[in-house]
Design an enzyme around this catalytic site. Structure first.
Site, PDB file in Angstrom:
ATOM      1  N   CYS A  36       0.804  -1.221   0.000  1.00  0.00           N
ATOM      2  CA  CYS A  36       0.000   0.000   0.000  1.00  0.00           C
ATOM      3  C   CYS A  36       0.842   1.277   0.000  1.00  0.00           C
ATOM      4  CB  CYS A  36      -0.933   0.020   1.202  1.00  0.00           C
ATOM      5  SG  CYS A  36      -2.160  -1.306   1.205  1.00  0.00           S
ATOM      6  N   ASP A  67      -3.264  -2.974   7.292  1.00  0.00           N
ATOM      7  CA  ASP A  67      -4.386  -3.758   7.807  1.00  0.00           C
ATOM      8  C   ASP A  67      -4.375  -5.207   7.312  1.00  0.00           C
ATOM      9  OD1 ASP A  67      -5.019  -1.211   8.617  1.00  0.00           O
ATOM     10  OD2 ASP A  67      -7.154  -1.431   8.250  1.00  0.00           O
ATOM     11  N   CYS A 108      -3.250   3.705   2.631  1.00  0.00           N
ATOM     12  CA  CYS A 108      -3.899   2.575   3.291  1.00  0.00           C
ATOM     13  C   CYS A 108      -5.077   3.090   4.116  1.00  0.00           C
ATOM     14  CB  CYS A 108      -2.890   1.812   4.150  1.00  0.00           C
ATOM     15  SG  CYS A 108      -3.392   0.109   4.543  1.00  0.00           S
ATOM     16  N   ASP A 109      -5.795   2.157   4.709  1.00  0.00           N
ATOM     17  CA  ASP A 109      -7.115   2.438   5.266  1.00  0.00           C
ATOM     18  C   ASP A 109      -7.162   3.570   6.282  1.00  0.00           C
ATOM     19  OD1 ASP A 109      -7.444   0.140   3.821  1.00  0.00           O
ATOM     20  OD2 ASP A 109      -8.494  -0.978   5.387  1.00  0.00           O
ATOM     21  N   CYS A 116      -5.171  -2.133  -1.647  1.00  0.00           N
ATOM     22  CA  CYS A 116      -6.050  -3.243  -2.047  1.00  0.00           C
ATOM     23  C   CYS A 116      -7.048  -2.804  -3.115  1.00  0.00           C
ATOM     24  CB  CYS A 116      -6.793  -3.770  -0.831  1.00  0.00           C
ATOM     25  SG  CYS A 116      -5.721  -4.403   0.464  1.00  0.00           S
ATOM     26  N   GLU A 126     -10.574  -5.312  12.632  1.00  0.00           N
ATOM     27  CA  GLU A 126     -11.407  -5.879  11.563  1.00  0.00           C
ATOM     28  C   GLU A 126     -11.352  -7.396  11.639  1.00  0.00           C
ATOM     29  OE1 GLU A 126      -9.910  -4.235   7.943  1.00  0.00           O
ATOM     30  OE2 GLU A 126     -10.624  -2.225   8.387  1.00  0.00           O
ATOM     31  N   SER A 172     -13.609  -5.533   7.494  1.00  0.00           N
ATOM     32  CA  SER A 172     -12.852  -5.018   6.361  1.00  0.00           C
ATOM     33  C   SER A 172     -13.816  -4.597   5.265  1.00  0.00           C
ATOM     34  CB  SER A 172     -11.913  -6.108   5.834  1.00  0.00           C
ATOM     35  OG  SER A 172     -11.444  -5.793   4.555  1.00  0.00           O
TER      36      SER A 172
END
Length: 557
Positions: free
Chosen positions: A52, A84, A125-126, A197, A447, A474
């Protein structure tokens, strides 16, 4: 001397009294001339741990070129990031949501300490993307969040795959449906290089939300990580932030109630991650905007779902960008009355003006029209009831059904549940309850993709099992799942009272989630409730537990 756009950093670099500061900076390689220009902080979330963020040094160099071309002096610094997907299914995943707060705090501190005139945060990333936006809200200096871009699709036997296929492959392997070679083939091919992702999971959902909020540059931010034009997109973003600095175009002028509603609508229209609820609530809170979990249902209910993106659909962010990307989605939404085109963006244009520049690829079938949507309502809903008085979040875009009633199978952590799922101990009709995984109880509200992927990989279970948790899911999760149940078990929320075999009823149409026991029975079960001992009684997790709010308020500190 007045220098256009140089507002805060004057106190850092100008005048005889600042000679020592200038000496340090000149020793670091900045010229005398550099220091008299607007100083732009470049917050990089680079890390070599995973795909990521591994390429963000290159993105930063290109972005800094654009800043210099437009008359600014970039100063790059790093902050942390947690991957993650790598930490999923381990205790390490509990660090993920905590990292959002640390990222926001560290960027805020660096910017305040160095009196930057502007700021660009590069995310991949998240949690680092909402963390960057939260910092921008606090600082309210001209700036943007720039997305490092999505990964290219993986390929296996001529079929596009993502990391979701690997997680589901783990479940298939445990059930004997694929062998070692089959799992190895998935593992080796799902991630072909740099980028976040690939599906409409949390990273791409938050990147798109940033564009719809106006704090990320439409079209530029969404260019995939390894696309040939990513470097030029980053340079253009650097030039754009300098324009914003000179115009003093600040986040408070961009992130407003209407832009937040636009972002929520885009998540609904694209089948985006449930984590967007948590992050958009947190962003609103940082900006002092009244937004509650109750505001999500009306927007999702009126916004049809039109983006055929995995995990609910078949395409990935790479295809979304190629089809026309967020400009095209914004145009669809504005034309149909589902977004407010008057909202301002970091470019200086309104959202409507940006949307007018959309270029739709002829024949694309990724972004549908609202006249012929995939589903008539948006991809996520908020459920309430005696199990979730403050609400919980469910992604119905990938659910396939709207009601479930079944007996509770109760687990007090993800690991215990995963063992039972792998051993075949979950049966059709069951409601899997995983608790003590909330913001305080986890801590960190991890998650649970390992569990949901194991269930989703089994067609019989996926179609007939429900799952609820005070933890999170997720963005890659499929199936009948409700997360963010609030209040959480650790603070004595009703989910702590659920017992093995209790009947639980999801009614998505009515937006309810209830356990079929009386109020008196619920009260009796909770009368002597005592939370379990803290898993980490000191350090950063203890600080987090002491400060964090409910998931229904964004789990902010």
């Amino acid at each position: 001397m007045t220098i256009e756009g140089k507002r805060q950093s004057v106190s850092l670099t100008e005048g005889p009294s600042r000679a020592a500061a200038r000496s340090f900076l000149r020793g670091a390689g900045f010229s005398k001339e550099d220091l008299h220009k607007p100083i732009i902080g470049v917050a990089n979330t680079w890390s070599e741990i995973g795909t990521c963020n591994m390429h963000l040094r290159d993105i930063a160099e290109a972005l800094k070129e654009g800043i210099r071309e437009a008359g600014g002096t970039p100063m790059e610094f790093n902050t942390i990031t947690i991957h993650d997907g790598i930490t999923m299914g381990t205790q390490g995943m509990k660090a993920s949501l905590v990292s959002r707060e640390v990222i926001a705090d560290s960027i805020e501190l660096e910017a305040r300490g160095n009196l930057f005139d502007g700021l660009v945060g590069i995310g991949g990333c998240d949690k680092n993307m909402p963390g960057i936006i939260m910092a921008l809200c606090r600082l309210d200096i001209p700036g943007m969040m720039f997305y490092g871009g999505s990964i290219a699709p993986g390929k296996l036997n001529g079929v596009d795959i993502t990391i979701q296929n690997v997680f589901e492959g783990i479940g298939s392997y445990a059930a004997g449906r694929i062998d070692d070679a089959g799992l190895e083939a998935l593992e080796a091919n799902a991630c072909p290089g740099a980028g976040a992702c690939g599906g409409q999971f949390t990273a791409n959902t938050m990147a798109m939300s940033g564009e719809m909020l106006g704090i990320s540059p439409l079209e530029l931010s969404g260019v995939p990580a390894t696309a040939p034009n990513k470097r030029e997109a980053a340079r253009a973003a650097g030039r754009m932030v300098m324009d914003a600095v000179r115009a003093n175009r600040r986040p408070s002028q961009i992130i407003t109630r209407k832009s937040l509603e636009n972002a929520i609508a885009s998540v609904a229209a694209s089948g985006g991650s449930t984590n967007a609820v948590l992050h958009l609530l947190a962003i609103a809170r940082e900006m002092g905007i009244a937004l509650s979990i109750d505001d999500f249902n009306p927007i999702s209910d009126r916004t049809p779902y039109i983006c055929d993106l995995t995990p609910a659909g078949k395409y990935m962010a790479w295809h979304y960008q190629a089809a026309g990307g967020s400009r095209l989605l914004a145009k669809r939404m504005i034309d149909a009355g589902f977004a407010d085109g008057s909202a301002q963006t970091i470019s200086g244009k309104t959202l409507a003006e940006e949307a007018a520049l959309a270029k739709e690829t002829p024949g694309q079938d990724v972004i549908y029209t609202f006249e012929k949507p995939i589903k008539p309502n948006g991809g996520l809903v908020i459920l309430k009831g005696n199990l979730a008085p403050e609400g919980c979040v469910m992604k119905i875009a990938a659910a396939g059904r709207y009601e479930h009633r079944g007996p509770a199978r109760v687990f007090d952590c993800e690991e215990d549940c995963f063992k039972v799922v792998q051993a075949g101990g979950i049966k059709p009709g069951d409601v899997v309850v995983i608790r003590y995984e909330g913001p305080k109880g986890g801590p960190g509200m991890r998650e649970l993709l390992q569990v949901t992927a194991a269930i989703s990989s089994n067609a019989e279970l996926s179609a007939h099992v429900a799952l609820l948790t005070d933890g999170r899911f997720s963005g890659a999760t499929r199936g009948f799942t409700a997360g963010h149940v609030a209040p959480e078990a650790f603070v004595g929320g009703p989910i702590a009272a659920v017992r093995e075999g209790d009947m639980i009823h999801f009614d998505v149409g009515r937006r309810t989630l209830n356990v079929e026991i009386s109020d008196a029975e619920m009260k009796a079960r909770l009368k002597d409730f005592k939370p379990p001992a803290l898993r980490w009684p000191k350090g950063v997790f203890r600080k987090y537990v002491d400060r964090v709010s409910s998931a229904s308020q964004g789990a902010t500190t």
